[in-house]
Scaffold this motif. Structure first.
Motif, PDB file in Angstrom:
ATOM      1  N   HIS A  46     -27.914 -14.420  54.495  1.00 45.91           N
ATOM      2  CA  HIS A  46     -27.526 -14.577  53.085  1.00 45.91           C
ATOM      3  C   HIS A  46     -26.153 -15.247  52.991  1.00 45.91           C
ATOM      4  O   HIS A  46     -25.195 -14.657  52.458  1.00 45.91           O
ATOM      5  CB  HIS A  46     -27.506 -13.208  52.387  1.00 45.91           C
ATOM      6  N   PRO A  47     -26.015 -16.477  53.496  1.00 41.62           N
ATOM      7  CA  PRO A  47     -24.693 -17.118  53.548  1.00 41.62           C
ATOM      8  C   PRO A  47     -24.082 -17.365  52.176  1.00 41.62           C
ATOM      9  O   PRO A  47     -22.875 -17.194  52.004  1.00 41.62           O
ATOM     10  CB  PRO A  47     -24.966 -18.430  54.290  1.00 41.62           C
ATOM     11  N   LEU A 102     -23.851  -5.554  47.240  1.00 38.79           N
ATOM     12  CA  LEU A 102     -24.476  -6.718  47.869  1.00 38.79           C
ATOM     13  C   LEU A 102     -25.345  -6.295  49.045  1.00 38.79           C
ATOM     14  O   LEU A 102     -26.502  -6.725  49.176  1.00 38.79           O
ATOM     15  CB  LEU A 102     -23.404  -7.701  48.331  1.00 38.79           C
ATOM     16  N   LEU A 103     -24.812  -5.457  49.915  1.00 37.73           N
ATOM     17  CA  LEU A 103     -25.579  -5.024  51.096  1.00 37.73           C
ATOM     18  C   LEU A 103     -26.800  -4.209  50.698  1.00 37.73           C
ATOM     19  O   LEU A 103     -27.832  -4.254  51.369  1.00 37.73           O
ATOM     20  CB  LEU A 103     -24.674  -4.230  52.029  1.00 37.73           C
ATOM     21  N   ALA A 104     -26.693  -3.454  49.631  1.00 41.67           N
ATOM     22  CA  ALA A 104     -27.811  -2.602  49.195  1.00 41.67           C
ATOM     23  C   ALA A 104     -28.927  -3.418  48.550  1.00 41.67           C
ATOM     24  O   ALA A 104     -30.061  -2.955  48.451  1.00 41.67           O
ATOM     25  CB  ALA A 104     -27.310  -1.537  48.228  1.00 41.67           C
ATOM     26  N   ARG A 105     -28.607  -4.636  48.122  1.00 37.80           N
ATOM     27  CA  ARG A 105     -29.608  -5.470  47.427  1.00 37.80           C
ATOM     28  C   ARG A 105     -30.663  -5.995  48.395  1.00 37.80           C
ATOM     29  O   ARG A 105     -31.767  -6.375  47.965  1.00 37.80           O
ATOM     30  CB  ARG A 105     -28.916  -6.639  46.742  1.00 37.80           C
ATOM     31  N   THR A 120     -18.109   2.804  56.620  1.00 36.36           N
ATOM     32  CA  THR A 120     -18.351   1.362  56.565  1.00 36.36           C
ATOM     33  C   THR A 120     -19.127   1.048  55.281  1.00 36.36           C
ATOM     34  O   THR A 120     -19.647   1.952  54.630  1.00 36.36           O
ATOM     35  CB  THR A 120     -19.179   0.882  57.777  1.00 36.36           C
ATOM     36  N   PRO A 121     -19.233  -0.228  54.914  1.00 37.24           N
ATOM     37  CA  PRO A 121     -20.013  -0.570  53.708  1.00 37.24           C
ATOM     38  C   PRO A 121     -21.507  -0.368  53.888  1.00 37.24           C
ATOM     39  O   PRO A 121     -22.257  -0.464  52.907  1.00 37.24           O
ATOM     40  CB  PRO A 121     -19.671  -2.040  53.469  1.00 37.24           C
ATOM     41  N   PHE A 122     -21.952  -0.066  55.109  1.00 44.70           N
ATOM     42  CA  PHE A 122     -23.373   0.163  55.352  1.00 44.70           C
ATOM     43  C   PHE A 122     -23.765   1.637  55.171  1.00 44.70           C
ATOM     44  O   PHE A 122     -24.932   1.979  55.340  1.00 44.70           O
ATOM     45  CB  PHE A 122     -23.744  -0.273  56.776  1.00 44.70           C
ATOM     46  N   ASP A 123     -22.807   2.501  54.859  1.00 43.95           N
ATOM     47  CA  ASP A 123     -23.133   3.916  54.744  1.00 43.95           C
ATOM     48  C   ASP A 123     -22.531   4.510  53.476  1.00 43.95           C
ATOM     49  O   ASP A 123     -21.802   3.842  52.739  1.00 43.95           O
ATOM     50  CB  ASP A 123     -22.654   4.698  55.981  1.00 43.95           C
TER      51      ASP A 123
END
Length: 318
Positions: free
Chosen positions: A246-247, A314-317, A205-208
Motif C-alpha cells: 500500500h505505497p 490505516l493498518l486496521a483498514r 506498536t501500531p499493530f496491537d
C-alpha cells in the motif's frame, strides 16, 4: 528533551528512556560508555536495566558508565529473571562476535538467538530484598528508583504480598517506586485485582491494542506507562511489507504529518511511539550516534495523538 513530572519520584523524567538490554553483550564497555555519556549530555534521564541484561553485566556496566552522575538519573531495574550462566569460552568469544557482526550485520539475529538468557522463576517474597541488595551492589548505589516485577505471571502480578514487601523496602529507603514489566494482559489482570504499581512497562506498536488494554484497567490511580518494542520483534519488517502493498496510502499518511518518503517507515513508527504514549517514557536501544540523534529529535518534538490514531486506522483498514 521533553520531560514529564513523576510525583511518586518527586522529579522530572525524560520521555526518552535508554534501554540497557545489550550493554555488556552485544555492546562493549567502550561503546556503552560513549553512548550513555552522549545520552546524558542530551537530557536522557531514564535508564532501564535488569540482572540478566548484557549476559549479567549490564547493571555493573551502567554504574561504571554513569560515574558521578547517578543522582541525575532514574534507574529502573527488575527481579524475577536470573542472570544467565555464560561460559569462560563465551566471554572470550564475545569481542570477536561483536567484530564479526559489525562486518556482517545480517548475522545479528542468529547470534542473538544463540545468546543464553536467564531463568525466569517465581521469587518468594522473603527473597525480594536479597535480589534488591544484589542489584544495589552491582549498580553501586544505595537506592533503586523503580523496582519492576520482570515478566511476572498473572498470579505474581496480583499477589498483594509482593507489593507489601516492596512497600517495606520503600520504608527502608532501598526502593522508591514499583513497576510491572510484562505483557499487557498480565498488567490488566493486576489492575483488575486491585494492584497499584506506580509504573507499568510493556511492548506497544501500531499493530496491537496494548496501550488501550493497559489504559482500560480499573486503576485506582493510573500508573505511568513505559513502552518499548517499536523497532523490535519484526515490527519494521512488517510495516515495510505493508508499505510495499500500500505505497500510496503510507506516503499520503507521511505527507499529512510532514514526513517525506525517504524514511517514512522509521519516522512514522518513531513518532507513533511518542505520540501513542505522550505522558510516559519510550524505551529505545540507541548505541549508534545516528540512532541517538534520531530518537532525541523525536523526543524533543511535540507528541501528535492524531498521527498515532491515523496510523492505527490505516493498518486496521487492510
Amino acid at each position: 528533551m521533553r520531560t514529564i513530572r513523576s510525583d511518586i519520584l518527586k522529579r522530572d523524567i525524560s520521555v526518552l528512556g535508554f534501554g540497557c538490554a545489550s550493554l555488556g553483550s552485544r555492546i562493549s564497555r567502550t561503546d556503552g560508555q560513549r553512548a550513555i555519556s552522549e545520552a546524558l549530555d542530551n537530557g536522557v534521564r531514564w535508564f532501564d536495566v535488569a540482572p540478566p541484561y548484557g549476559d549479567g553485566h549490564a547493571e555493573a556496566l551502567l554504574a561504571d558508565c554513569l560515574g558521578g552522575r547517578r543522582q541525575d538519573v532514574t534507574i529502573c531495574t527488575k527481579f524475577g529473571i536470573e542472570p544467565p550462566s555464560v561460559s569462560l569460552a563465551m566471554r572470550f568469544v564475545r569481542p570477536v562476535a561483536r567484530q564479526v557482526i559489525s562486518w556482517l550485520p545480517g548475522l545479528r539475529g542468529a547470534v542473538s538467538r544463540s545468546r543464553p538468557t536467564g531463568e525466569r522463576r517465581r521469587v518468594p517474597v522473603e527473597e525480594i530484598e536479597t535480589w534488591v541488595q544484589a542489584s544495589l551492589r552491582r549498580l553501586k548505589t544505595d537506592y533503586i528508583d523503580v523496582l519492576a516485577l520482570h515478566e511476572p505471571t498473572v498470579e505474581e502480578a496480583r499477589d498483594p504480598s509482593v507489593y507489601e514487601t516492596i512497600d517495606a523496602l520503600r520504608r527502608k529507603g532501598l526502593v522508591r517506586a514499583v513497576s510491572i514489566a510484562g505483557s499487557p494482559e498480565t498488567i490488566a489482570a493486576a489492575a483488575q485485582a486491585g494492584a497499584a504499581p506506580d509504573f507499568v512497562q510493556f511492548p506497544a506498536t501500531p499493530f496491537d491494542t496494548a496501550t488501550d488494554t493497559v489504559r482500560a484497567g480499573p486503576w485506582a490511580s493510573a500508573p505511568t506507562a513505559i513502552t518499548h518494542g517499536i523497532f523490535g520483534g519484526g515490527v519494521m519488517e512488517r510495516f515495510q511489507a505493508f508499505r510495499r502493498q500500500h505505497p500510496r496510502e503510507v506516503a499520503d499518511l507521511g505527507a499529512a504529518h510532514g514526513i517525506g518518503t525517504e524514511q517514512v517507515e522509521s519516522e512514522l513508527l518513531l513518532r507513533f511511539a511518542f505520540s501513542n504514549n505522550p505522558d510516559g517514557v519510550v524505551l529505545m536501544s540507541m548505541y549508534s550516534t545516528r540512532h541517538m540523534k534520531r530518537n532525541i529529535a523525536a523526543a524533543r518534538s511535540p507528541s501528535d495523538p492524531l498521527l498515532a490514531n491515523d496510523l492505527k486506522v490505516l493498518l486496521a483498514r487492510f
